[in-house]
Design a protein around this motif. Sequence first.
Motif, PDB file in Angstrom:
ATOM      1  N   UNK A 350       0.756  -1.343  -0.083  1.00 43.23           N
ATOM      2  CA  UNK A 350      -0.360  -0.070   0.013  1.00 43.23           C
ATOM      3  C   UNK A 350       0.768   1.449  -0.196  1.00 43.23           C
ATOM      4  N   UNK A 351       1.669   0.869   0.617  1.00 41.11           N
ATOM      5  CA  UNK A 351       2.987   2.229   0.497  1.00 41.11           C
ATOM      6  C   UNK A 351       3.301   2.558  -0.708  1.00 41.11           C
ATOM      7  N   UNK A 352       3.424   1.813  -1.368  1.00 42.76           N
ATOM      8  CA  UNK A 352       4.341   1.950  -2.467  1.00 42.76           C
ATOM      9  C   UNK A 352       3.720   2.164  -3.725  1.00 42.76           C
ATOM     10  N   UNK A 353       1.968   2.178  -3.773  1.00 42.67           N
ATOM     11  CA  UNK A 353       1.670   2.280  -4.754  1.00 42.67           C
ATOM     12  C   UNK A 353       1.093   3.523  -4.268  1.00 42.67           C
ATOM     13  N   UNK A 354       1.255   4.262  -3.187  1.00 41.88           N
ATOM     14  CA  UNK A 354       0.123   5.375  -3.096  1.00 41.88           C
ATOM     15  C   UNK A 354       1.465   7.028  -4.097  1.00 41.88           C
TER      16      UNK A 354
END
Length: 893
Positions: A350-354
């Motif tokens: 989720x962090x990488x897709x922000x």
Amino acid sequence: MTWGDVVRAEYRVLGPLEVFLDGEPVPVPSGRSQVLLAALLLRANRFVPVDELVDLVWDGSPPRFDRAKATLQMVVRRLRVALGEADCVQTRTGGYLAVVEPDQLDLLRFRALAESGDFGAASALWRGPVLGNVASERLHHQEVAHLVDERLVALERRIDAELGRGLSGELVPELRSLVAEHPLREPFWRHLTLALYRSGHQAEALKVYQEIRTQLADELGVDPGPALQELHQQILRADVAAGARPQVPRQLPPGVRNFVGREEELVVLDKAAGVTVVHGVGGVGKTALVLHWAHDQRDDYPDGDLYVNLRGFDPEVQPVDPAAAAEMLLVGLGVEDVPSGADTRFALLRTKLVDRRLLLVLDNAASARQVLPLLPGAAGVRVLITSRNQLRALVSQHDATAISLRQLEFEAARSLLAEVLGEPRLDAEPEAAREIVERCAGLPLALRVFAERVARFPDVPLREFVDELRNERLDAFSDFYDVDVRAVFSWSYRALDDESARMFRLLSLHPGPDFDVTAVAALAGVSVAQARRLLERLVADALVQSRSLGRYYLHDLLRAYAAELCGDDEAAALRMTEWYVHTLQQAVLRKDVQELVVAGEITSGVTPQTFASRFDALAWCREEWDNLVAVMHAALSRGWSDLAQYIPAHLCTYLIVQRTRSREFIEIIEVLVGAGTTLEQRGVLQVKLAFVYDDVGRLEDAQRYLEEAIRVARARGEKTVEVTAVINMSALHGNLGHLEEALEFSRRGVELARELGDRYRENGALSNVAVDLAKLGRWEESLVFSEQALAVSTERGDGHQQMVDHYSRANALVGLGRFAEAEPELEIALDGARKYGDLVSEAWAYVQLGAALRGLARQAEADAAWGRAAAILPELEEPVAKRIGTRLAAVRK
């Protein structure tokens, strides 16, 4: 009704014009026949008017207007006679076209591979100047220049990707050739500058920048572009990662050809945002719809596209675990150190897709529970999910848009048939066309299977095919899917010759997601050439699909049907398993090393694949990882643990070089060790597992498994396993900070290796003794053992180990304050580390080089060396990076 075997033609334009029929060359008359064929193939499957062809064939000097059409017809006839069964030219009112399948023409394969992001395979299709043997100035001027640009773009993207994977020195010779051939193409100059810098040749990199700057000024009166100028500034700042651009993932598989209809659904996809679920029965075209839309929208998602087949309805394997899917997605996003915990993976994803604008396709989901942890919660990420289930929880709880995909309406289904069979053929027999649509129930999969088979026999009336289809018996398979699809499969299957039918049945035994022709040859017990012919026959009838050049797969409905026909064939399964095990062994074993484990003799008669280079072998391991794991599980299910154990044992050797799947490997080998079977290689597997535990920082687990491996090896008298475990234990204790224990194990390793006469392991143990003594500050003794190790590695001709031993000797010299002697040793070590792509050794060498340079009062150079070491750390596994980082911080004080 029986029709003869299908012959297979292949056409090549990315180099000299060539035609092959079943692998044999077909001569094409030189002159106008060559130009005509080339012009049609460059516009494959597109109508070309007579006037345009005349202009091209006569190179701008056509015959008189009243004779042009008749003269062109003579050229067409001559070409068709020459091509014989490889004739692909079809007449249309007012012109002609070349009808070829995507995998029959190298130009179409090139574009499909480039579209899928496989730029290496795409570039490899080029054999020289386009149409180098075709004399036509107009054709080359109008067509070839554009194709050359396509090739150069693919080369640039391929080199971008390889630089992103850490290659640099290996690319320099190719890049020098490219800048000489294309002196004003800035991306190649940028690549060359970056590759030189990352290879440790800073001065030469700066010289190359000045060269292109001068050339652009002299010839065009301009400065280098912003990308090249920024790279120049980064190099001046000693940023070792200079110019590196985050690699944009492009993972979408190619879409289906002949996509028709679905206008309403495409409008819904255009208007929707966030998560969209496309659901419907198997074979209705869910994946085709999603990929068609996604390929069209790619330009709106500059941060790339990710694709995972969750295999929710695969009859051979369990659905992909969400944690495993998260790992695949993280690796696709460039994450090398994937966390081991499932929740941590989901959070990192989720962090990488922000703040990204990206497409995420989750194909064949079994349930909402399988996909929920993978949802990004980022507005810029468009998620497309396909499933045979409605996944109502996503719609009700996560505001997903649902598209219920139904069978094609009559007109759309008829259009699909027309795309393959042609409108005139359907117009000639409208009632037969209608019945075909009805019996295929509007299912795109069934329609394609039927149409591809019928297209091979253009002179046979459609009604004859319909009569056969009427006679096919339906049973529970059709009832399960609520469509008439099994009748279509059965009809196409029964029309196959015996060899092709047998191949189709046997393919159901392959447990992996896809397969190449060499694996299939082993499975069927036939030659590679015969396997390729049979696979292409099945592709021609749409019973097998081609994912990319040389790789094939079965739709899960067709796999289930083939499995129903095949039952079990243990001999074929054994051939396939032994082929994978022994090919993997060929890929990883080294001739100069006494291996811990070597598979026994082949009993099924297969011949494993061999590899021309280390690069090819590692590429095969990377490509076949999922298949190897699937074969291991299939072997375990058959009780073949003696074969299954070799797969993880050898995959560990691959992981030493390619460490992005360490945690997945741990799960694999834990399954095998805990399988409840008596494993001959249990001690070996424990050593391998301990190595990977150490690599990912699970040191207590590593120690537990090494202790057990030593116990098992001593009980069985397996000295090679024992000495390997002892040497690994010495390294482990060193990482734990137990220095005296580490030294004790290292010395024991030397003794055991000498008892065995194993120079390879003696070398490793001597090197460990030198390291352990250095950590204890016993520099004189460390120097003695490092020189003993270097003598052995030199005697053995082991370049990589020599690099390690030069570093070890330099480390001792730095400890003794003999900095001037240490510097050349460290330069040798750095050259070796770069040559072998060993980033860990390169980082350590830069740390110590900085220490030596500071000792020589060359502080600026020392700072530069330490900066290069620091820049490497983000590319390493976290535990290793932490150890080097701690040492770097200490020496900088």
